[in-house]
Design an enzyme around this catalytic site. Structure first.
Site, PDB file in Angstrom:
ATOM      1  N   PRO A   1      33.798  22.181  91.057  1.00  0.00           N
ATOM      2  CA  PRO A   1      34.585  23.379  91.394  1.00  0.00           C
ATOM      3  C   PRO A   1      35.493  23.797  90.241  1.00  0.00           C
ATOM      4  CG  PRO A   1      34.820  21.668  93.080  1.00  0.00           C
ATOM      5  CD  PRO A   1      34.148  21.039  91.905  1.00  0.00           C
ATOM      6  N   GLU A   2      35.351  25.037  89.825  1.00  0.00           N
ATOM      7  CA  GLU A   2      36.257  25.620  88.841  1.00  0.00           C
ATOM      8  C   GLU A   2      36.927  26.825  89.489  1.00  0.00           C
ATOM      9  OE1 GLU A   2      35.122  25.948  84.786  1.00  0.00           O
ATOM     10  OE2 GLU A   2      33.540  24.452  84.964  1.00  0.00           O
TER      11      GLU A   2
ATOM     12  N   LYS B   1      43.007  25.488  89.530  1.00  0.00           N
ATOM     13  CA  LYS B   1      42.021  24.878  90.427  1.00  0.00           C
ATOM     14  C   LYS B   1      42.660  24.275  91.680  1.00  0.00           C
ATOM     15  CE  LYS B   1      39.926  23.066  86.491  1.00  0.00           C
ATOM     16  NZ  LYS B   1      39.065  22.078  85.833  1.00  0.00           N
TER      17      LYS B   1
ATOM     18  N   ARG C   1      34.284  16.195  76.637  1.00  0.00           N
ATOM     19  CA  ARG C   1      33.303  16.570  77.658  1.00  0.00           C
ATOM     20  C   ARG C   1      31.982  16.968  77.017  1.00  0.00           C
ATOM     21  NH1 ARG C   1      35.790  18.001  82.464  1.00  0.00           N
ATOM     22  NH2 ARG C   1      33.687  17.865  83.286  1.00  0.00           N
TER      23      ARG C   1
END
Ligand code: ZN
Length: 264
Positions: free
Chosen positions: A2-3, A58, A249
């Site tokens: 989820p962003e 978020k 990442r």
């Protein structure tokens, strides 16, 4: 994962299903509680009526006419209504039973993120940390001012929640690919035009993704669709994509569309 656009969808879902309704009962998996025990969460919520929720980056802040719960969705979290799925699922971690009998559930397989309880607005900052302006709402002038002050690499900046809040790994790659900027590009080396393009791409990608609910095919996630496939090529020019760890990442970029700039 989820962003911002996903959490914006959860906010709309919360408005649709919970706002204006009182909490009749609460079931919660204690392993997702981060700052209050089960009894305290239950006692704080039952009998209170949900008001307009607030998304910050978020985070989803679910206010009642008394306290609020803060939800973070981690890697696998989302909201589910009993109107869509009558039975609870084993990955449901919270069920808010509302006065009309509907249940709104927070489902999270991996249990990263979680639930925090706050009693007033002054407690929120201590939990969400220092958040920069929301990536969907930041103005062009504020964004460009922040970019001009920033050092380090571009992808690290976009993912730093104190720089702008809401952008994560997948959308950072998408924004940089669409803006044709290399993820390791030093922020101070951006030209005025590149800063403008970066802002425009970030804004349009997040707006379009946030406006669409379940139709992922219509979402501007070209890179997301090719991530992780073998022999992945650029959806724009067909060049094999590069993959490396950037800002901690896994990062994809097109070496043709997003060339590494010379040292500035
Ligand atoms: Zn390309």
């Amino acid at each position: 994962v989820p962003e911002l656009p996903d959490v914006e969808g959860f906010r709309r879902s919360f408005v649709e299903h919970a706002v204006g309704r009182a909490v009749r009962s609460v079931w919660v998996d204690p392993t997702i509680l981060r700052n209050a025990p089960e009894d305290a969460v239950r006692a704080a919520l039952i009998g209170h009526r949900f008001e307009e929720p607030e998304r910050r980056g978020k985070w989803l802040i679910c206010w009642t006419d008394g306290p609020a719960i803060l939800l973070h969705f981690g890697m696998t979290g989302h909201l589910v209504s009993s109107r869509d799925e009558p039975e609870r699922h084993r990955w449901d971690r919270l069920a808010l039973v509302l006065d009309d009998g509907e249940e709104l559930r927070y489902r999270n397989m991996r249990k990263l993120g979680g639930l925090w309880l706050v009693h007033d607005a002054s407690e929120v900052g201590g939990i969400v940390g220092r958040l920069g302006p929301d990536a969907l709402r930041v103005t062009r002038s504020d964004f460009e001012r922040r970019v001009r002050r920033r050092r380090g690499g571009l992808k690290a900046a976009l993912m730093d929640q104190s720089f702008v809040s809401g952008v994560g790994n997948i959308f950072a790659d998408e924004i940089l690919w669409q803006a044709r900027l290399h993820p390791r590009r030093p922020v101070p080396s951006l030209s005025d035009e590149e800063r403008r393009v970066l802002f425009a791409r970030m804004r349009s990608i997040l707006r379009r993704a946030s406006a669409v609910d379940d139709d992922h095919a219509a979402q501007p996630r070209w890179l997301a669709r090719v991530r992780g496939r073998p022999d992945t090529t650029c959806p724009r020019c067909g060049t094999p994509l590069r993959r490396a760890t950037v800002a901690g990442r896994t990062t994809y970029w097109c070496p043709a569309c997003q060339p590494e700039a010379e040292e500035s």
